[in-house]
Each structure stands twice: as C-alpha cells, then as structure tokens.
Design an enzyme around this catalytic site. Structure first.
Site, PDB file in Angstrom:
ATOM      1  N   GLY A  11      43.741  27.204  30.671  1.00  0.00           N
ATOM      2  CA  GLY A  11      42.450  27.499  31.300  1.00  0.00           C
ATOM      3  C   GLY A  11      41.807  28.751  30.724  1.00  0.00           C
ATOM      4  N   GLU A 103      51.606  29.577  31.872  1.00  0.00           N
ATOM      5  CA  GLU A 103      52.960  29.032  31.972  1.00  0.00           C
ATOM      6  C   GLU A 103      53.227  27.889  30.998  1.00  0.00           C
ATOM      7  OE1 GLU A 103      54.027  27.303  35.645  1.00  0.00           O
ATOM      8  OE2 GLU A 103      56.072  28.066  35.414  1.00  0.00           O
ATOM      9  N   ILE A 126      44.194  34.015  35.217  1.00  0.00           N
ATOM     10  CA  ILE A 126      43.497  34.713  36.305  1.00  0.00           C
ATOM     11  C   ILE A 126      44.356  34.697  37.563  1.00  0.00           C
ATOM     12  CG2 ILE A 126      41.188  34.200  35.417  1.00  0.00           C
ATOM     13  CD1 ILE A 126      40.982  32.154  37.822  1.00  0.00           C
ATOM     14  N   ASP A 127      45.336  33.785  37.631  1.00  0.00           N
ATOM     15  CA  ASP A 127      46.115  33.620  38.859  1.00  0.00           C
ATOM     16  C   ASP A 127      47.133  34.746  39.074  1.00  0.00           C
ATOM     17  OD1 ASP A 127      44.759  31.194  38.989  1.00  0.00           O
ATOM     18  OD2 ASP A 127      46.382  30.088  38.025  1.00  0.00           O
ATOM     19  N   ARG A 162      26.854  33.779  61.388  1.00  0.00           N
ATOM     20  CA  ARG A 162      27.732  32.647  61.076  1.00  0.00           C
ATOM     21  C   ARG A 162      29.121  33.127  60.693  1.00  0.00           C
ATOM     22  NH1 ARG A 162      23.398  29.616  57.183  1.00  0.00           N
ATOM     23  NH2 ARG A 162      22.546  28.200  58.743  1.00  0.00           N
ATOM     24  N   GLY A 170      43.539  30.313  42.174  1.00  0.00           N
ATOM     25  CA  GLY A 170      44.852  30.971  42.195  1.00  0.00           C
ATOM     26  C   GLY A 170      46.013  30.018  42.020  1.00  0.00           C
ATOM     27  N   ARG A 254      29.925  28.097  57.512  1.00  0.00           N
ATOM     28  CA  ARG A 254      29.584  27.578  56.185  1.00  0.00           C
ATOM     29  C   ARG A 254      30.693  27.930  55.208  1.00  0.00           C
ATOM     30  NH1 ARG A 254      26.199  25.515  58.795  1.00  0.00           N
ATOM     31  NH2 ARG A 254      23.923  25.491  58.490  1.00  0.00           N
ATOM     32  N   GLN A 262      34.828  32.208  38.790  1.00  0.00           N
ATOM     33  CA  GLN A 262      35.840  33.271  38.728  1.00  0.00           C
ATOM     34  C   GLN A 262      36.452  33.444  37.343  1.00  0.00           C
ATOM     35  OE1 GLN A 262      38.383  32.816  42.632  1.00  0.00           O
ATOM     36  NE2 GLN A 262      37.224  30.953  42.250  1.00  0.00           N
ATOM     37  N   ARG A 263      36.257  32.467  36.474  1.00  0.00           N
ATOM     38  CA  ARG A 263      36.877  32.542  35.141  1.00  0.00           C
ATOM     39  C   ARG A 263      35.882  32.877  34.046  1.00  0.00           C
ATOM     40  NH1 ARG A 263      40.432  27.257  34.858  1.00  0.00           N
ATOM     41  NH2 ARG A 263      38.997  26.856  33.164  1.00  0.00           N
TER      42      ARG A 263
HETATM   43  O1  F6P Z   1      45.205  28.582  36.234  1.00  0.00           O
HETATM   44  C1  F6P Z   1      43.889  29.009  36.230  1.00  0.00           C
HETATM   45  C2  F6P Z   1      43.033  28.110  37.075  1.00  0.00           C
HETATM   46  O2  F6P Z   1      41.708  28.598  37.058  1.00  0.00           O
HETATM   47  C3  F6P Z   1      43.509  27.930  38.516  1.00  0.00           C
HETATM   48  O3  F6P Z   1      43.200  29.023  39.343  1.00  0.00           O
HETATM   49  C4  F6P Z   1      42.816  26.637  38.887  1.00  0.00           C
HETATM   50  O4  F6P Z   1      43.511  25.952  39.893  1.00  0.00           O
HETATM   51  C5  F6P Z   1      42.869  25.864  37.582  1.00  0.00           C
HETATM   52  O5  F6P Z   1      43.020  26.806  36.536  1.00  0.00           O
HETATM   53  C6  F6P Z   1      41.652  25.018  37.324  1.00  0.00           C
HETATM   54  O6  F6P Z   1      41.870  24.310  36.153  1.00  0.00           O
HETATM   55  P1  F6P Z   1      40.740  23.474  35.397  1.00  0.00           P
HETATM   56  O7  F6P Z   1      39.852  24.463  34.692  1.00  0.00           O
HETATM   57  O8  F6P Z   1      41.497  22.629  34.443  1.00  0.00           O
HETATM   58  O9  F6P Z   1      39.978  22.729  36.431  1.00  0.00           O
END
Ligand code: F6P
Length: 330
Positions: A11, A103, A126-127, A162, A170, A254, A262-263
């Site tokens: 990712g 990993e 990022i996790d 709200r 994560g 909501r 986040q990435r």
């Molecule tokens: O491992 C990083 C991560 O962004 C996780 O937080 C998330 O569950 C996963 O990758 C999402 O993966 P993809 O980009 O393949 O949807």
C-alpha cells in the site's frame, strides 16, 4: 561500481520518496553505488521493468507524497516469481535489492534471502503494526491527517449537536485510532485489540452529551463490537455504528470513513526524517555486505534487525495503552 535495485511495494505510504532519495544520495556520494528503480513493486522486478535512478531523478522528492517508482501488491513468491527475480538481477547486473514495504514485502524479502538473493528491507506502513521497529514512516502523517479531519468533524458536529463517528485505517491494529483519538480528544476510541459493547459506547456518547458536548467516536476499521450476547458483529464498522448509536442514544449521528485520504499527500517532517535515515541506513548495510536484514528504529537510533524478528507477530496496541486512553472517554 555496485548496482543496487530499489522497489516500493504494498500500500502507498507517505515517506516512500524520502527513502528513495536518502538511499540514492548517500549511496552515490558516500559508497559510489549505482541505482536502478523497479516500477510497481515486485511486478517490475519480475518483469525487468526498471528505470535508472541517477542523482537528478531524486532531486526534491522527499516532500512528495506517493512513490516515483509506483507500487503494487504483486507477490514475488507466486507463479515462479523467485526465478524471475533472480533472472532480472542477473540480466541487469544488480548485486542486491532494497525492498521498501510492509509485512508482505518483508516476508517476500526473507524468502528471497533464503533462496540466496541479497535483500535489505525497509519497513513501511501507515498502520505502525510491524514488530521490531518502534515506528514506521507514514504513521505520523496518517495520524496527523486523521486528527485534522476529526477536528473538522468535531466543529460541524458541535454546530448541529450531533454525534460524529470517524472511521480510520490501521488494518488489524488500532494505533491510528488510538493516537488520532487521543489527539482530537475523542469521547470513545474503538480498536480491534479491545472488545467493547455497543451499550458501553452509547454510555460514553450520552455522558459526553450530558455535559453539553457533541460526542465524538473514533473507530478503527477492524474494530469488532460485541452484541448483548457477546457475539462479534462484523463489517463496515463506521457506517454500521451510525444507525445503531442513533437508536441507542437518541442523538442524531453521522459517520465519515476517512479511507485512503490517510495515505496521500505530503509526509510530515518526522516521517521525512525517519524515511531518509532508513534509506541511508539501508545503503550502508548494502555497502558492508550485510544483506538479509531490515533497518528499524529503536528508540532514537536506526539499527538493523533480522527479518524473523519483524515478522510472524503484529505489533498491536497493548492493553495498558488502551486503558490509559480510556480514562478520558465519555
Ligand atoms: O496497510 C495499509 C492500509 O492502508 C490499511 O490501513 C488498509 O486496511 C489497507 O492498506 C487498504 O488497502 P488497499 O489500498 O489495498 O485498499
């Protein structure tokens, strides 16, 4: 001149470009190495899809999000991948690889090392769930992005009285939720490592409301709530919580899924520095012929550990960290 291949795999993650820059600049100027970048992770290695990485190619990239090499989740251990990787390295005269990934990438790096290839791993996610490193670059950026987004959710939640739910990434670890939840002063943080009933969440929400606050719940994507019989409830957690909490509390609610936001974008200064140091440490290892290791942050020092200590077990949130945060819930 020693030729080294670099790939980014798995990712996307803020800081990947800073690793590439750190490795290439130090490798060229200090060790006299030459660099080749493989496109889209292991796919590029298996298909010999590469690009030269001269000094100019990494100019100013440490602040750029994404990766100039591209990434993919291609598994080099499947479909004759090991043979293809070896053939590419032989064909291009590459001594070894710097594999930047999580990993899956590091497990592949270990298997390729066992098959006699030369690999140094650089941990990325990022996790922040990789063992044997205190932090992975990308995590600080993800927490910062999540915190800023949650702060914004909070102001609109307050205007409307709200309850706001923010679902963060994560994978199977609750680090992003724990840190962004604590930073934004959430009234409940829900993580996969700790089971909480919906009734408990509703109590936290109502307690915040009784004090005149707009309740804020931060939930990790893999959080599994339990029903009144203690059975797990699975799937789409943020959106699932929205109607359930509304019924339990009577408060308009909501949910927002922050997702891949986040990435993306520029890495924080912390992540740029960590990534740059890891890239430089990786080429130092290669220059000394110390292949088959992963660079890692221990305290404030970048060291090297073997792949085994990084793999096999996830680094999840310990119970005392959750309990420490939970003192402030409700
Ligand atoms: O491992 C990083 C991560 O962004 C996780 O937080 C998330 O569950 C996963 O990758 C999402 O993966 P993809 O980009 O393949 O949807």
């Amino acid at each position: 001149m020693t030729k080294i291949g670099i790939l980014t795999s798995g990712g996307g993650c803020p800081g990947l470009n800073a690793v590439i820059r750190g490795a290439v600049l130090k490798g060229i100027t200090v060790h006299g190495q030459e660099f080749v970048g493989f496109k889209d992770g292991w796919r590029g290695v298996m298909e010999a899809d590469s690009m030269p990485l001269p000094r100019l190619s990494v100019r100013g990239i440490s602040k750029q999000g994404g990766t100039i090499l591209g990434t993919s989740r291609t598994n080099p251990l499947a479909n004759g991948g090991r043979r293809a990787v070896k053939a590419t390295l032989d064909q291009l005269g590459i001594e070894g690889l710097i594999a930047i990934g999580g990993e899956g990438t590091l497990a592949a790096a270990r298997a390729l090392t066992e098959a006699g290839l030369k690999v140094v791993g650089v941990p990325k996610t990022i996790d922040n769930d990789l063992n044997a490193t205190d932090y992975t670059f990308g995590f600080d950026t993800a927490v910062q992005i999540a915190t800023e987004a949650i702060d914004r959710l909070r102001t609109t939640g307050e205007s409307h009285h709200r309850c706001m739910i923010a679902e963060v990434m994560g994978r199977n670890a609750g680090w992003i939720a724990l840190q962004s939840g604590m930073a934004s002063g959430a009234h409940a943080v829900l993580i996969p490592e700790h089971r909480v009933s919906l009734d408990q969440v509703a109590q936290w929400v109502m307690s915040a409301r009784r004090r005149g606050r707009a309740p804020l719940v931060v939930v990790a994507e893999a959080f599994v709530p339990v029903d009144t019989f203690g059975r797990p409830r699975l799937g789409g957690i943020g959106l699932m919580l929205e109607p359930e909490l509304e019924v339990l509390t009577g408060i308009e609610t909501r949910a927002t899924v922050l997702g891949h936001i986040q990435r993306g974008g520029v890495p924080t200064a912390f992540d740029r520095v960590l990534a740059t140091r890891m890239g430089m440490a990786a080429v130092d290892k290669a220059a000394r012929g110390e292949w088959g290791v992963m660079v890692s942050l221990r305290g404030t020092e970048v060291v090297a550990v073997d792949f085994d200590s990084a793999l096999g077990q996830l680094k999840t949130v310990p119970e005392h960290r959750y309990q420490g945060a939970a003192v402030l819930f409700g």
